[in-house]
Design a protein around this motif. Structure first.
Motif, PDB file in Angstrom:
ATOM      1  N   GLU A   1       0.977  -6.417  -1.438  1.00  0.00           N
ATOM      2  CA  GLU A   1       2.317  -7.160  -1.478  1.00  0.00           C
ATOM      3  C   GLU A   1       3.794  -6.328  -2.293  1.00  0.00           C
ATOM      4  O   GLU A   1       4.265  -7.274  -1.255  1.00  0.00           O
ATOM      5  N   HIS A   2       3.761  -5.628  -2.634  1.00  0.00           N
ATOM      6  CA  HIS A   2       4.943  -4.984  -2.657  1.00  0.00           C
ATOM      7  C   HIS A   2       5.090  -3.871  -1.541  1.00  0.00           C
ATOM      8  O   HIS A   2       6.438  -3.388  -1.994  1.00  0.00           O
ATOM      9  N   GLY A   3       4.492  -3.962  -0.611  1.00  0.00           N
ATOM     10  CA  GLY A   3       4.878  -2.583   0.555  1.00  0.00           C
ATOM     11  C   GLY A   3       4.791  -1.597   0.509  1.00  0.00           C
ATOM     12  O   GLY A   3       4.727  -0.394   0.944  1.00  0.00           O
ATOM     13  N   THR A   4       4.144  -1.247  -1.115  1.00  0.00           N
ATOM     14  CA  THR A   4       3.843   0.207  -1.209  1.00  0.00           C
ATOM     15  C   THR A   4       2.554   0.706  -0.408  1.00  0.00           C
ATOM     16  O   THR A   4       3.280   1.800  -0.216  1.00  0.00           O
ATOM     17  N   LEU A   5       1.784  -0.328   0.199  1.00  0.00           N
ATOM     18  CA  LEU A   5       0.575   0.082   1.025  1.00  0.00           C
ATOM     19  C   LEU A   5       0.956  -0.709   2.102  1.00  0.00           C
ATOM     20  O   LEU A   5       0.612  -1.566   1.789  1.00  0.00           O
ATOM     21  N   THR A   6       1.034   0.190   3.107  1.00  0.00           N
ATOM     22  CA  THR A   6       2.424  -1.163   3.684  1.00  0.00           C
ATOM     23  C   THR A   6       0.364  -1.398   5.180  1.00  0.00           C
ATOM     24  O   THR A   6      -0.231  -0.699   4.602  1.00  0.00           O
ATOM     25  N   PRO A   7       0.650  -2.738   6.482  1.00  0.00           N
ATOM     26  CA  PRO A   7      -0.125  -2.391   6.814  1.00  0.00           C
ATOM     27  C   PRO A   7      -0.900  -1.498   7.701  1.00  0.00           C
ATOM     28  O   PRO A   7      -0.192   0.146   8.008  1.00  0.00           O
ATOM     29  N   GLY A   8      -2.187  -1.041   7.585  1.00  0.00           N
ATOM     30  CA  GLY A   8      -2.674   0.154   8.472  1.00  0.00           C
ATOM     31  C   GLY A   8      -3.110   1.228   7.766  1.00  0.00           C
ATOM     32  O   GLY A   8      -3.435   2.194   8.263  1.00  0.00           O
ATOM     33  N   SER A   9      -2.210   1.465   6.440  1.00  0.00           N
ATOM     34  CA  SER A   9      -2.545   2.015   5.141  1.00  0.00           C
ATOM     35  C   SER A   9      -4.164   2.538   4.955  1.00  0.00           C
ATOM     36  O   SER A   9      -5.248   1.188   5.195  1.00  0.00           O
ATOM     37  N   LEU A  10      -4.759   3.682   5.270  1.00  0.00           N
ATOM     38  CA  LEU A  10      -5.864   4.132   4.480  1.00  0.00           C
ATOM     39  C   LEU A  10      -6.268   4.369   3.175  1.00  0.00           C
ATOM     40  O   LEU A  10      -5.572   4.728   2.903  1.00  0.00           O
ATOM     41  N   LEU A  11      -7.387   3.496   2.803  1.00  0.00           N
ATOM     42  CA  LEU A  11      -7.822   4.080   1.169  1.00  0.00           C
ATOM     43  C   LEU A  11      -8.747   5.349   1.489  1.00  0.00           C
ATOM     44  O   LEU A  11      -9.350   5.166   2.559  1.00  0.00           O
ATOM     45  N   GLY A  12      -8.168   5.930   0.622  1.00  0.00           N
ATOM     46  CA  GLY A  12      -9.437   7.236   0.214  1.00  0.00           C
ATOM     47  C   GLY A  12     -10.544   6.302   0.003  1.00  0.00           C
ATOM     48  O   GLY A  12     -11.426   5.215  -0.422  1.00  0.00           O
ATOM     49  N   ASN A  13     -11.835   7.314  -0.056  1.00  0.00           N
ATOM     50  CA  ASN A  13     -13.432   7.366  -0.341  1.00  0.00           C
ATOM     51  C   ASN A  13     -13.181   6.895  -1.350  1.00  0.00           C
ATOM     52  O   ASN A  13     -12.591   7.146  -3.102  1.00  0.00           O
ATOM     53  N   GLU A  14     -14.264   5.812  -1.167  1.00  0.00           N
ATOM     54  CA  GLU A  14     -15.248   5.636  -2.694  1.00  0.00           C
ATOM     55  C   GLU A  14     -15.121   6.309  -4.145  1.00  0.00           C
ATOM     56  O   GLU A  14     -14.919   5.955  -5.211  1.00  0.00           O
TER      57      GLU A  14
END
Length: 257
Positions: free
Chosen positions: A40-53
């Motif tokens: 929501e705050h834009g720290t994680l932007t659209p297209g960003s990849l989350l790491g391996n679970e």
């Protein structure tokens, strides 16, 4: 041409994620709330990849099922998407729209989204009883109908139907697809002053579901608005539906003195 390597950088690495094991709040929910706030705050932007679970679970000392549950809750909200061969990506934040006299186009831009519009109909049609009552014109008289599909980041967000008094301003399809209706009205010298609005919810019809990329029966937010200019004349009646998974209305409530 050689294939470019895929960027697998973990976008969560710089985040200060933590969980409080003494808290009654479930661990998965603590993690999902932190990730949602970052989106929501834009720290994680659209297209960003989350790491391996597994790696994320190891960093936080959580079990893999707990991390998977946290991520799945954000997938269910439409904030993340799992892509085969790519991983888990941030889609976009949910648009939170304040209840004020502004257009969806302006609100999407203000939220950092990339609004796009497809005009479905742009024509003159006879006013129904509902439209005539809203605009203060005789039933069956000519009104201008504009029907649009509004998207952001390539995903449909809302189905918009607007009726305006005939001859109020020229409305070209190209203009309607490149900017917002209220901007065109202001550019034509119309001063938007006030509006009467109601917000509700209902299930998506089959046609709405196809337009919005949802299943028939999925909950949708609804909004009806009659807008008046500074002379008190009704200049627009809008009937809109929004994807509840992508959209929310915000209220500010005050205590009466």
């Amino acid at each position: 041409m050689p294939k470019q390597p895929r960027d697998t950088t973990d976008a969560t690495a710089p985040l200060q994620l933590s969980v409080d094991r003494a808290s009654p709040v479930p661990l998965y929910f603590q993690l999902s709330q932190q990730l949602e706030a970052a989106i929501e705050h834009g720290t994680l932007t659209p297209g960003s990849l989350l790491g391996n679970e597994i790696e994320l679970a190891g960093r936080l000392g959580l079990s893999r099922p707990t991390v998977r549950q946290a991520i799945q809750s954000l997938v269910d909200k439409g904030l993340l998407v799992r892509r085969r061969g790519v991983g888990t990506q941030v889609v976009h934040s949910r648009v939170r729209r304040p209840l004020e006299l502004s257009s969806l186009y302006d609100d999407l831009e203000a939220a950092g989204q990339r609004p796009a519009t497809r005009v479905l109909r742009n024509l003159v049609a006879p006013a129904t009883a509902e439209v005539a009552a809203a605009l203060g014109v005789p039933e069956g008289s000519d009104v201008h109908l504009v029907e649009r599909l509004r998207s952001a980041h390539g995903e449909p967000m809302a189905h918009l139907c607007n009726h305006l008094p005939a001859g109020l301003l020229p409305l070209e399809t190209g203009q309607l697809e490149s900017t917002g209706l209220y901007r065109l009205m202001r550019g034509a010298g119309i001063t938007l002053h006030s509006a009467r609005q109601s917000v509700g919810a209902r299930a998506a019809t089959g046609d709405e579901a196809r337009l919005l990329g949802e299943e028939a029966g999925t909950p949708l937010l609804t909004m009806e608005r009659t807008t008046f200019d500074d002379t008190g004349r009704a200049v627009e009646f809008g009937s809109h539906v929004y994807r509840a998974s992508r959209y929310a209305f915000e209220f500010q409530l005050l205590v009466r003195p």
